[in-house]
Design an enzyme around this catalytic site. Structure first.
Site, PDB file in Angstrom:
ATOM      1  N   ASP A 187     112.445  60.485  68.281  1.00 35.87           N
ATOM      2  CA  ASP A 187     111.026  60.413  68.633  1.00 35.87           C
ATOM      3  C   ASP A 187     110.585  61.718  69.308  1.00 35.87           C
ATOM      4  O   ASP A 187     111.307  62.270  70.138  1.00 35.87           O
ATOM      5  CB  ASP A 187     110.851  59.237  69.605  1.00 35.87           C
ATOM      6  CG  ASP A 187     109.403  58.915  69.890  1.00 35.87           C
ATOM      7  OD1 ASP A 187     108.698  58.566  68.933  1.00 35.87           O
ATOM      8  OD2 ASP A 187     108.979  59.002  71.056  1.00 35.87           O
ATOM      9  N   GLU A 216     110.869  63.238  64.214  1.00 31.28           N
ATOM     10  CA  GLU A 216     109.416  63.273  64.216  1.00 31.28           C
ATOM     11  C   GLU A 216     109.030  64.587  64.887  1.00 31.28           C
ATOM     12  O   GLU A 216     109.233  64.760  66.092  1.00 31.28           O
ATOM     13  CB  GLU A 216     108.876  62.088  65.018  1.00 31.28           C
ATOM     14  CG  GLU A 216     107.375  62.041  65.047  1.00 31.28           C
ATOM     15  CD  GLU A 216     106.807  61.268  66.230  1.00 31.28           C
ATOM     16  OE1 GLU A 216     105.742  60.679  66.062  1.00 31.28           O
ATOM     17  OE2 GLU A 216     107.425  61.269  67.314  1.00 31.28           O
TER      18      GLU A 216
HETATM   19  C1  NOJ Z   1     105.850  58.544  68.534  1.00 35.25           C
HETATM   20  C2  NOJ Z   1     105.979  57.125  68.080  1.00 35.25           C
HETATM   21  O1  NOJ Z   1     105.943  57.081  66.678  1.00 35.25           O
HETATM   22  C3  NOJ Z   1     104.852  56.355  68.720  1.00 35.25           C
HETATM   23  O2  NOJ Z   1     104.772  55.054  68.200  1.00 35.25           O
HETATM   24  C4  NOJ Z   1     105.047  56.362  70.228  1.00 35.25           C
HETATM   25  O3  NOJ Z   1     103.944  55.749  70.847  1.00 35.25           O
HETATM   26  C5  NOJ Z   1     105.179  57.784  70.765  1.00 35.25           C
HETATM   27  N1  NOJ Z   1     106.046  58.603  69.965  1.00 35.25           N
HETATM   28  C6  NOJ Z   1     105.692  57.790  72.187  1.00 35.25           C
HETATM   29  O4  NOJ Z   1     107.062  57.475  72.198  1.00 35.25           O
END
Ligand code: NOJ
Length: 548
Positions: free
Chosen positions: A200, A242
């Protein structure tokens, strides 16, 4: 020929709490998921990506962990998780989990200790400032829901940094103990048997935050360090990140160590995602072609993860204002369908007016483009969204399994289910569910099964190169190809709704026995590839040649 498993994987993303509830408490759990593994195996997925599984106050759907070494008790326990890994493995399915280490929940014992005293061993695990940083109202990820990135903590009498919500204080990556702890977390889950991590918020993990500097430096080397560690513990483990950054920054995340990547193995292709959706909205592939052409060359082993929908809004922020407007006009005209001024909080079926041909076209395109396809649970049956729910919850409603109460998701009293199952109307479980579609060979689910099976017999997609084929086409039609040592495929997708004819004769010389391996309908044999037809919203996957 590459044997990197993730290049040929079909990834299915799900949130345990919304998938299947085995004990009737209203919350999905691990045993429920185990019971559905045969469904996933039949669908043809080879890798599950589980949204956060850790204990959490649940203020950001688990992206606010309060213990990295356990599973949320609502889902079961570590024994259940080990059983899941075993049962998934029996079916040839790998499991990767969300690794959310940019921040913790403010309820995490580390933060509780850190804020309590300057002498806490965890004090320096977070990012503090004695004075109000000048950039405290910059860099918010959730505009409208979040006002600042630095908040004052009355207990610590200091300002703390949080890139996301206020209840998600950022960990301090500069602290060697934090770096070691992140590696330890990875080791723990690898030892249990996960195949890797969906990391993440990677650009923020490596942020060496300086109060007052909205462009703090990034420690790319941490990614090399982590990769080395993970690879040492499990040679074929994968990091899927991500990192929604500017295109010219992307290669840094893959790393390049004399030609082979030494950081992240796979990155979500956010640019292609936005351009795919733009292409669907405009019924014009021009921007998809640009995306294919403009993205940087990846180091060996570097791979894109391609998606249309995930658990968040469709992020259109990398499009121009004009492009974004076209997508909003077509797919999210009501303000209630939009989020953070940059995205759409809808599932694909309602965006495409539940038009079956258009849906097939969209997913056929996604799955045949470069990279590893990622599918969000429920998309395979054409689930809808619930816009009466807050923010991203609209697209996080429970899986619709059958005609049983609560769509077969749970036998709890409906009042006990966190996000209600969609009921009634075009997308209610009464009309859209797995059981009905499973019995219908013409259903969307049956189509997905066929499409995924076909993809798995087409190793040049994912494992090979993906290029635009520049032949004369009617407006709306995209021709691309995939090649590797196994052979070559050509794909024709008509994003427009008018039938057309495509001249593929320039490929005739390399076609040994061209044939449709998947198409929206029966077409005459492609023959010599001189002029082939494609219906409006039609698609054809044509095998040119196979070497083995
Ligand atoms: C990206 C995640 O995909 C999202 O759902 C989340 O709220 C944020 N990161 C914070 O962790």
């Amino acid at each position: 020929m590459s044997d990197r498993w993730y290049e040929k994987a079909v990834v299915y993303c799900l949130d345990i709490d919304s998938f299947a509830d085995s004990d009737g408490d209203g919350c999905g759990d691990i045993r429920g998921l185990i019971g559905r593994l045969d469904y996933l195996a039949r669908l043809g997925v080879t890798c599950l990506w589980l949204n956060p599984i850790h204990p959490s106050p649940g203020l950001d759907d688990g992206y606010d962990a309060s213990d990295f070494y356990n599973v949320d008790p609502r889902f079961g326990n570590l024994g259940d998780f080990a059983e899941l890994l075993h049962q998934a493995g029996n079916r040839g399915i790998k499991v990767i989990i969300d690794l959310v280490v940019n921040h913790t929940s403010d309820q995490h014992p580390w933060f509780q200790s850190a804020r309590s005293s300057p002498d806490s061993p965890y004090r320096d695990w977070y990012v503090w400032s004695e004075t109000a940083p000048a950039d405290r109202n910059q860099g918010m990820v959730f505009p409208g829901e979040q006002d600042e990135t630095w908040s004052y903590d009355r207990t610590a009498k200091l300002w703390f940094y949080h890139r996301f919500y206020k209840f998600q204080p950022d960990l301090n990556i500069k602290n060697p103990e934090v770096r070691e702890e992140i590696k330890k977390i990875c080791s723990f889950w690898l030892q249990l048997g996960v195949a890797g991590f969906r990391m993440d918020a990677v650009p923020f993990i490596i942020e060496e935050t300086e109060p007052g500097n909205p462009n703090s430096p990034k420690d790319m080397e941490f990614l090399s360090e982590l990769r080395q560690h993970v690879q040492w513990r499990k040679g074929d483990a994968v990091l899927l990140a991500e990192a929604n950054v500017e295109p010219d920054q992307l290669t840094k995340f893959f790393g390049d160590d004399g030609g082979s990547g030494n950081r992240i193995h796979m990155l979500f292709d956010f640019m292609l995602n936005a351009k795919l959706v733009l292409g669907l909205a405009r019924e014009d592939p021009e921007q998809i072609i640009d995306a294919l052409r403009d993205t940087p060359k990846l180091p060996a082993g570097g791979q894109w993860a391609t998606f249309i929908r995930n658990h968040d809004e469709i992020d259109l922020s990398r499009l121009t204002a004009e492009q974004r407007k076209d997508v909003f006009d077509k797919f999210g005209p009501d303000e209630n369908m939009q989020l953070y001024g940059r995205g759409i909080r809808r599932r694909l079926a309602p965006m495409l007016g539940n038009d079956r041909r258009w849906l097939e076209l969209a997913y056929s395109l996604q799955f045949s483009l470069r990279g590893t396809p990622v599918l969000r649970y429920g998309e395979e049956i054409g689930m809808g969204d619930d816009l009466s729910l807050n923010g991203r919850d609209a697209i996080r409603t429970p899986m619709q399994w059958s005609l049983l109460p609560n769509g077969g998701f749970s036998n709890a009293d409906p009042s006990k289910i966190g996000r209600p199952v969609i009921s009634g109307g075009e997308y209610g479980f009464e009309k859209v569910n797995v059981t009905q579609q499973r019995h219908d060979t013409k259903s969307l689910l049956s189509w997905f099964e066929r499409m995924i099976r076909t993809l798995r017999e087409t190793p040049e997609v994912g494992g090979g190169t993906c290029t635009h084929v520049d032949v004369p086409v009617p407006r709306g039609v995209l021709v691309h190809r995939a090649d590797d040592a196994n052979g070559s495929m050509v794909f024709v997708h008509n994003l427009g709704n008018k039938a057309g004819v495509v001249d593929l004769s320039s490929l005739a010389g390399e076609a040994e026995f061209p044939n449709d391996v998947l198409a929206d309908q029966e077409y005459p044999e492609p023959g010599k590839l001189d002029a082939i037809q494609v219906e409006g919203h039609g698609y054809r996957w044509i095998r040119l040649r196979r070497t083995v």
